[in-house]
Design a protein around this motif. Structure first.
Motif, PDB file in Angstrom:
ATOM      1  N   GLU A  52       0.834  -1.197   0.000  1.00 44.93           N
ATOM      2  CA  GLU A  52       0.000   0.000   0.000  1.00 44.93           C
ATOM      3  C   GLU A  52       0.875   1.257   0.000  1.00 44.93           C
ATOM      4  O   GLU A  52       0.620   2.207  -0.749  1.00 44.93           O
ATOM      5  N   MET A  53       1.908   1.245   0.827  1.00 47.76           N
ATOM      6  CA  MET A  53       2.816   2.387   0.895  1.00 47.76           C
ATOM      7  C   MET A  53       3.527   2.610  -0.443  1.00 47.76           C
ATOM      8  O   MET A  53       3.650   3.747  -0.909  1.00 47.76           O
ATOM      9  N   LYS A  54       3.985   1.529  -1.050  1.00 48.51           N
ATOM     10  CA  LYS A  54       4.651   1.645  -2.358  1.00 48.51           C
ATOM     11  C   LYS A  54       3.703   2.240  -3.391  1.00 48.51           C
ATOM     12  O   LYS A  54       4.098   3.056  -4.219  1.00 48.51           O
ATOM     13  N   CYS A  55       2.464   1.828  -3.334  1.00 47.46           N
ATOM     14  CA  CYS A  55       1.450   2.325  -4.263  1.00 47.46           C
ATOM     15  C   CYS A  55       1.263   3.833  -4.079  1.00 47.46           C
ATOM     16  O   CYS A  55       1.289   4.595  -5.048  1.00 47.46           O
ATOM     17  N   ILE A  56       1.098   4.274  -2.858  1.00 47.19           N
ATOM     18  CA  ILE A  56       0.883   5.690  -2.586  1.00 47.19           C
ATOM     19  C   ILE A  56       2.107   6.505  -2.996  1.00 47.19           C
ATOM     20  O   ILE A  56       1.980   7.576  -3.600  1.00 47.19           O
ATOM     21  N   LEU A  57       3.291   6.000  -2.697  1.00 36.36           N
ATOM     22  CA  LEU A  57       4.512   6.712  -3.089  1.00 36.36           C
ATOM     23  C   LEU A  57       4.625   6.805  -4.609  1.00 36.36           C
ATOM     24  O   LEU A  57       5.072   7.829  -5.142  1.00 36.36           O
ATOM     25  N   HIS A  58       4.198   5.767  -5.305  1.00 36.61           N
ATOM     26  CA  HIS A  58       4.197   5.808  -6.771  1.00 36.61           C
ATOM     27  C   HIS A  58       3.207   6.853  -7.276  1.00 36.61           C
ATOM     28  O   HIS A  58       3.522   7.646  -8.162  1.00 36.61           O
ATOM     29  N   TRP A  59       2.001   6.850  -6.705  1.00 30.75           N
ATOM     30  CA  TRP A  59       1.003   7.841  -7.103  1.00 30.75           C
ATOM     31  C   TRP A  59       1.532   9.242  -6.857  1.00 30.75           C
ATOM     32  O   TRP A  59       1.381  10.124  -7.692  1.00 30.75           O
ATOM     33  N   PHE A  60       2.129   9.434  -5.685  1.00 33.67           N
ATOM     34  CA  PHE A  60       2.635  10.747  -5.303  1.00 33.67           C
ATOM     35  C   PHE A  60       3.586  11.291  -6.372  1.00 33.67           C
ATOM     36  O   PHE A  60       3.543  12.479  -6.708  1.00 33.67           O
ATOM     37  N   ALA A  61       4.416  10.417  -6.907  1.00 37.83           N
ATOM     38  CA  ALA A  61       5.386  10.832  -7.926  1.00 37.83           C
ATOM     39  C   ALA A  61       4.705  11.288  -9.215  1.00 37.83           C
ATOM     40  O   ALA A  61       5.308  12.013 -10.011  1.00 37.83           O
ATOM     41  N   THR A  62       3.460  10.893  -9.434  1.00 38.92           N
ATOM     42  CA  THR A  62       2.744  11.262 -10.665  1.00 38.92           C
ATOM     43  C   THR A  62       1.819  12.457 -10.474  1.00 38.92           C
ATOM     44  O   THR A  62       1.283  12.960 -11.458  1.00 38.92           O
ATOM     45  N   TRP A  63       1.605  12.884  -9.234  1.00 34.99           N
ATOM     46  CA  TRP A  63       0.667  13.963  -8.962  1.00 34.99           C
ATOM     47  C   TRP A  63       1.233  15.328  -9.342  1.00 34.99           C
ATOM     48  O   TRP A  63       2.437  15.547  -9.349  1.00 34.99           O
ATOM     49  N   SER A  64       0.329  16.258  -9.589  1.00 35.80           N
ATOM     50  CA  SER A  64       0.691  17.639  -9.901  1.00 35.80           C
ATOM     51  C   SER A  64       0.806  18.440  -8.600  1.00 35.80           C
ATOM     52  O   SER A  64       0.437  17.952  -7.521  1.00 35.80           O
ATOM     53  N   GLY A  65       1.258  19.677  -8.720  1.00 36.40           N
ATOM     54  CA  GLY A  65       1.388  20.556  -7.560  1.00 36.40           C
ATOM     55  C   GLY A  65       0.112  20.726  -6.752  1.00 36.40           C
ATOM     56  O   GLY A  65       0.126  20.564  -5.527  1.00 36.40           O
ATOM     57  N   PRO A  66      -1.021  21.034  -7.405  1.00 38.13           N
ATOM     58  CA  PRO A  66      -2.270  21.167  -6.637  1.00 38.13           C
ATOM     59  C   PRO A  66      -2.681  19.854  -5.942  1.00 38.13           C
ATOM     60  O   PRO A  66      -3.244  19.877  -4.850  1.00 38.13           O
ATOM     61  N   GLN A  67      -2.384  18.725  -6.568  1.00 40.55           N
ATOM     62  CA  GLN A  67      -2.707  17.441  -5.940  1.00 40.55           C
ATOM     63  C   GLN A  67      -1.808  17.205  -4.728  1.00 40.55           C
ATOM     64  O   GLN A  67      -2.259  16.682  -3.707  1.00 40.55           O
ATOM     65  N   TRP A  68      -0.542  17.603  -4.823  1.00 42.48           N
ATOM     66  CA  TRP A  68       0.360  17.502  -3.670  1.00 42.48           C
ATOM     67  C   TRP A  68      -0.170  18.344  -2.516  1.00 42.48           C
ATOM     68  O   TRP A  68      -0.146  17.909  -1.363  1.00 42.48           O
ATOM     69  N   GLU A  69      -0.659  19.546  -2.842  1.00 46.19           N
ATOM     70  CA  GLU A  69      -1.195  20.430  -1.804  1.00 46.19           C
ATOM     71  C   GLU A  69      -2.418  19.799  -1.131  1.00 46.19           C
ATOM     72  O   GLU A  69      -2.566  19.869   0.080  1.00 46.19           O
ATOM     73  N   ARG A  70      -3.256  19.196  -1.920  1.00 48.59           N
ATOM     74  CA  ARG A  70      -4.449  18.529  -1.365  1.00 48.59           C
ATOM     75  C   ARG A  70      -4.047  17.366  -0.466  1.00 48.59           C
ATOM     76  O   ARG A  70      -4.598  17.169   0.613  1.00 48.59           O
ATOM     77  N   PHE A  71      -3.061  16.591  -0.919  1.00 50.52           N
ATOM     78  CA  PHE A  71      -2.562  15.471  -0.122  1.00 50.52           C
ATOM     79  C   PHE A  71      -1.914  15.987   1.164  1.00 50.52           C
ATOM     80  O   PHE A  71      -2.104  15.394   2.234  1.00 50.52           O
ATOM     81  N   LEU A  72      -1.188  17.087   1.075  1.00 48.89           N
ATOM     82  CA  LEU A  72      -0.563  17.686   2.250  1.00 48.89           C
ATOM     83  C   LEU A  72      -1.624  18.065   3.282  1.00 48.89           C
ATOM     84  O   LEU A  72      -1.494  17.748   4.470  1.00 48.89           O
TER      85      LEU A  72
END
Length: 154
Positions: A52-72
């Motif tokens: 699960e962690m590997k999956c989320i870290l992979h997704w994180f690498a594909t996200w845009s700036g606004p998506q990173w902010e939402r995740f933050l």
């Protein structure tokens, strides 16, 4: 099956060799590890949690700036659940429109992240942040700053 082979049954190695019972009675040549060292490491996480962690870290690498902010914002809300401001900030980011497909995928990823995170023990949650910090130290620094900024706010 080959006569004299160590394989038994369906191609499996025997669990105990004839010499293993002898080696159990001999003292170990390795020094013992102090309890303070062996007890300080967290228990190993499950295979599912690590995937699960590997999956989320992979997704994180594909996200845009606004998506990173939402995740933050979501991470901060999870880190300080009793605080109202992170919750309000997260609610502000919600949208009803589902016309943008990449946004739908991101929303699905966030739902999975939320579901998985709720199932993790505190040590596993901390391990996730540690792994994220290894790959994205600037993001995790922003996370720590955002958590610290919630101190004293209700």
């Amino acid at each position: 099956m080959i006569p004299g082979s160590a394989l038994k049954g369906k191609g499996r190695m025997p669990l105990e060799s004839p010499s293993s019972s002898l080696s159990q009675s001999l003292p170990s040549a390795l020094p013992s590890v102090p309890d303070s060292i062996t007890n300080s490491s967290p228990p190993p996480m499950s295979y599912n949690t690590s995937q699960e962690m590997k999956c989320i870290l992979h997704w994180f690498a594909t996200w845009s700036g606004p998506q990173w902010e939402r995740f933050l914002q979501d991470m901060v809300a999870k880190a300080v659940p009793g605080k109202l401001q992170p919750l309000l900030d997260s609610l502000e980011q919600l949208s009803v429109s589902r016309t943008n497909c990449p946004s739908c995928i991101f929303e699905c990823q966030l739902r999975l992240w939320d579901q998985w995170f709720r199932g993790w023990a505190e040590q596993e949650r901390n391990e996730f942040v540690r792994q994220l910090e290894a790959s994205e130290p600037d993001f995790v620094a922003k996370f720590y700053q955002a958590v610290a900024a919630t101190a004293g706010k209700d």
